[in-house]
Design a protein around this motif. Structure first.
Motif, PDB file in Angstrom:
ATOM      1  N   THR A  37       0.808  -1.217   0.000  1.00  0.00           N
ATOM      2  CA  THR A  37       0.000   0.000   0.000  1.00  0.00           C
ATOM      3  C   THR A  37       0.845   1.274   0.000  1.00  0.00           C
ATOM      4  OG1 THR A  37      -0.221  -0.111   2.425  1.00  0.00           O
ATOM      5  CG2 THR A  37      -1.996  -1.063   1.097  1.00  0.00           C
ATOM      6  N   SER A  38       2.157   1.136   0.178  1.00  0.00           N
ATOM      7  CA  SER A  38       3.026   2.314   0.113  1.00  0.00           C
ATOM      8  C   SER A  38       3.879   2.311  -1.148  1.00  0.00           C
ATOM      9  CB  SER A  38       3.928   2.391   1.355  1.00  0.00           C
ATOM     10  OG  SER A  38       4.728   1.233   1.489  1.00  0.00           O
ATOM     11  N   THR A  39       3.534   1.425  -2.089  1.00  0.00           N
ATOM     12  CA  THR A  39       4.290   1.294  -3.326  1.00  0.00           C
ATOM     13  C   THR A  39       3.430   1.708  -4.517  1.00  0.00           C
ATOM     14  OG1 THR A  39       5.566  -0.558  -2.418  1.00  0.00           O
ATOM     15  CG2 THR A  39       5.538  -0.330  -4.804  1.00  0.00           C
ATOM     16  N   THR A  40       4.019   2.483  -5.433  1.00  0.00           N
ATOM     17  CA  THR A  40       3.343   2.823  -6.686  1.00  0.00           C
ATOM     18  C   THR A  40       3.356   1.599  -7.597  1.00  0.00           C
ATOM     19  OG1 THR A  40       4.102   5.102  -6.470  1.00  0.00           O
ATOM     20  CG2 THR A  40       3.416   4.387  -8.671  1.00  0.00           C
ATOM     21  N   ALA A  46      -5.740   4.397  -2.578  1.00  0.00           N
ATOM     22  CA  ALA A  46      -6.183   5.660  -1.986  1.00  0.00           C
ATOM     23  C   ALA A  46      -7.327   6.260  -2.810  1.00  0.00           C
ATOM     24  CB  ALA A  46      -5.018   6.643  -1.900  1.00  0.00           C
ATOM     25  N   GLY A  47      -7.213   6.181  -4.135  1.00  0.00           N
ATOM     26  CA  GLY A  47      -8.274   6.684  -4.999  1.00  0.00           C
ATOM     27  C   GLY A  47      -9.558   5.899  -4.843  1.00  0.00           C
ATOM     28  N   VAL A  69      -2.742   0.582  10.057  1.00  0.00           N
ATOM     29  CA  VAL A  69      -2.168   0.550   8.705  1.00  0.00           C
ATOM     30  C   VAL A  69      -2.972   1.460   7.779  1.00  0.00           C
ATOM     31  CG1 VAL A  69      -1.653  -0.896   6.704  1.00  0.00           C
ATOM     32  CG2 VAL A  69      -1.268  -1.777   9.025  1.00  0.00           C
ATOM     33  N   TYR A  70      -4.290   1.306   7.805  1.00  0.00           N
ATOM     34  CA  TYR A  70      -5.117   2.073   6.886  1.00  0.00           C
ATOM     35  C   TYR A  70      -5.332   3.506   7.354  1.00  0.00           C
ATOM     36  CZ  TYR A  70      -5.502  -2.310   4.588  1.00  0.00           C
ATOM     37  OH  TYR A  70      -5.170  -3.467   3.927  1.00  0.00           O
ATOM     38  N   TYR A  71      -5.250   3.727   8.661  1.00  0.00           N
ATOM     39  CA  TYR A  71      -5.280   5.097   9.184  1.00  0.00           C
ATOM     40  C   TYR A  71      -4.128   5.896   8.585  1.00  0.00           C
ATOM     41  CZ  TYR A  71      -4.226   8.791  12.594  1.00  0.00           C
ATOM     42  OH  TYR A  71      -3.909   9.983  13.192  1.00  0.00           O
ATOM     43  N   ARG A  72      -2.940   5.339   8.639  1.00  0.00           N
ATOM     44  CA  ARG A  72      -1.777   6.036   8.077  1.00  0.00           C
ATOM     45  C   ARG A  72      -1.894   6.191   6.567  1.00  0.00           C
ATOM     46  NH1 ARG A  72       3.755   5.698  10.971  1.00  0.00           N
ATOM     47  NH2 ARG A  72       3.194   5.359  13.153  1.00  0.00           N
ATOM     48  N   HIS A  73      -2.419   5.164   5.918  1.00  0.00           N
ATOM     49  CA  HIS A  73      -2.523   5.217   4.458  1.00  0.00           C
ATOM     50  C   HIS A  73      -3.506   6.302   4.025  1.00  0.00           C
ATOM     51  CE1 HIS A  73      -2.327   3.858   0.344  1.00  0.00           C
ATOM     52  NE2 HIS A  73      -3.630   3.703   0.316  1.00  0.00           N
ATOM     53  N   VAL A  74      -4.683   6.323   4.627  1.00  0.00           N
ATOM     54  CA  VAL A  74      -5.711   7.279   4.225  1.00  0.00           C
ATOM     55  C   VAL A  74      -5.281   8.712   4.509  1.00  0.00           C
ATOM     56  CG1 VAL A  74      -8.048   8.084   4.730  1.00  0.00           C
ATOM     57  CG2 VAL A  74      -7.619   5.649   4.415  1.00  0.00           C
ATOM     58  N   LEU A  75      -4.594   8.937   5.630  1.00  0.00           N
ATOM     59  CA  LEU A  75      -4.179  10.291   6.001  1.00  0.00           C
ATOM     60  C   LEU A  75      -2.812  10.664   5.422  1.00  0.00           C
ATOM     61  CD1 LEU A  75      -5.367  10.591   9.707  1.00  0.00           C
ATOM     62  CD2 LEU A  75      -6.533  11.250   7.610  1.00  0.00           C
ATOM     63  N   ARG A  76      -2.249   9.764   4.606  1.00  0.00           N
ATOM     64  CA  ARG A  76      -0.973  10.009   3.928  1.00  0.00           C
ATOM     65  C   ARG A  76       0.153  10.275   4.921  1.00  0.00           C
ATOM     66  NH1 ARG A  76      -1.893  13.821  -1.245  1.00  0.00           N
ATOM     67  NH2 ARG A  76       0.185  12.995  -1.662  1.00  0.00           N
TER      68      ARG A  76
END
Length: 199
Positions: free
Chosen positions: A96-99, A106-107, A164-171
């Motif tokens: 989830t942190s990789t392009t 996120a989109g 994990v998803y808290y950090r992902h959603v809030l960048r």
């Protein structure tokens, strides 16, 4: 959402080309600028073909993300629940942190707030099955005596995935391996388990 009938008809080559095209465009343009027309042109398939298999660009990208996520985050059973959860969560963080997977997801998470069909697909195709798999792994650990019999397994899964998803959603910066290890140990202790004792 793909219907069973259309799923049987679709070409795996065209499916893969469509998923790859969607991910490439998400990387190049950003999720918000990706269109079904652009995906079709990049994949070499017709727009009609895409709409026969998927309801929206979000559905295309969800399938691409889910394919990658399931493949990258297996629930292994080494007999040590702490180690296995660390392996799983670290794999989820990396993906989830990789392009292109992080921006694509996120989109999807953003769009599902305005698209009920996409929100339902996220639950059915990704969240529900992964939640069930995580709970099954914890249940196996409980059967092995690594987790107390009265442990609240659904709550434990939410506690594991939530940060994990808290950090992902809030960048926010993703967890490193030490932070993931601390998270897993904290969750296991909250269940009354000893993270340092596999059995």
């Amino acid at each position: 959402m793909i219907t069973p009938q259309s799923s049987l008809r679709r070409s795996e080559r065209s499916r893969r080309a469509t998923l790859d095209a969607a991910l490439e465009l998400c990387t190049e343009k950003g999720y918000g600028r990706v269109t079904v027309e652009a995906i079709a042109a990049r994949a070499g398939v017709s727009k009609k073909t895409i709409y026969r298999w998927w309801t929206s660009k979000g559905a295309v990208l969800l399938e691409a993300f889910t394919d990658a996520f399931v493949g990258a985050t297996p629930f292994v059973d080494t007999g040590d629940i702490a180690r296995d959860l660390r392996t799983h969560i670290n794999s989820a963080v990396r993906l989830t942190s990789t392009t292109p997977y992080g921006p694509a997801y996120a989109g999807i998470l953003s769009e599902m707030h305005y698209d009920d069909a996409l929100a339902e697909a996220v639950q059915e195709q990704l969240v529900g099955p992964r939640f069930a798999a995580a709970e099954a792994r914890l249940r196996k650990a409980r059967e092995q005596g690594q987790i107390p019999a009265d442990a609240d397994l659904p709550l434990a899964v939410e506690m594991l995935y939530g940060p994990v998803y808290y950090r992902h959603v809030l960048r926010k910066p993703p967890q490193d391996e030490a932070t993931v290890a601390s998270l897993v140990d904290h969750v296991l202790r909250s269940l009354g388990a000893d993270p340092g004792s596999p059995g």
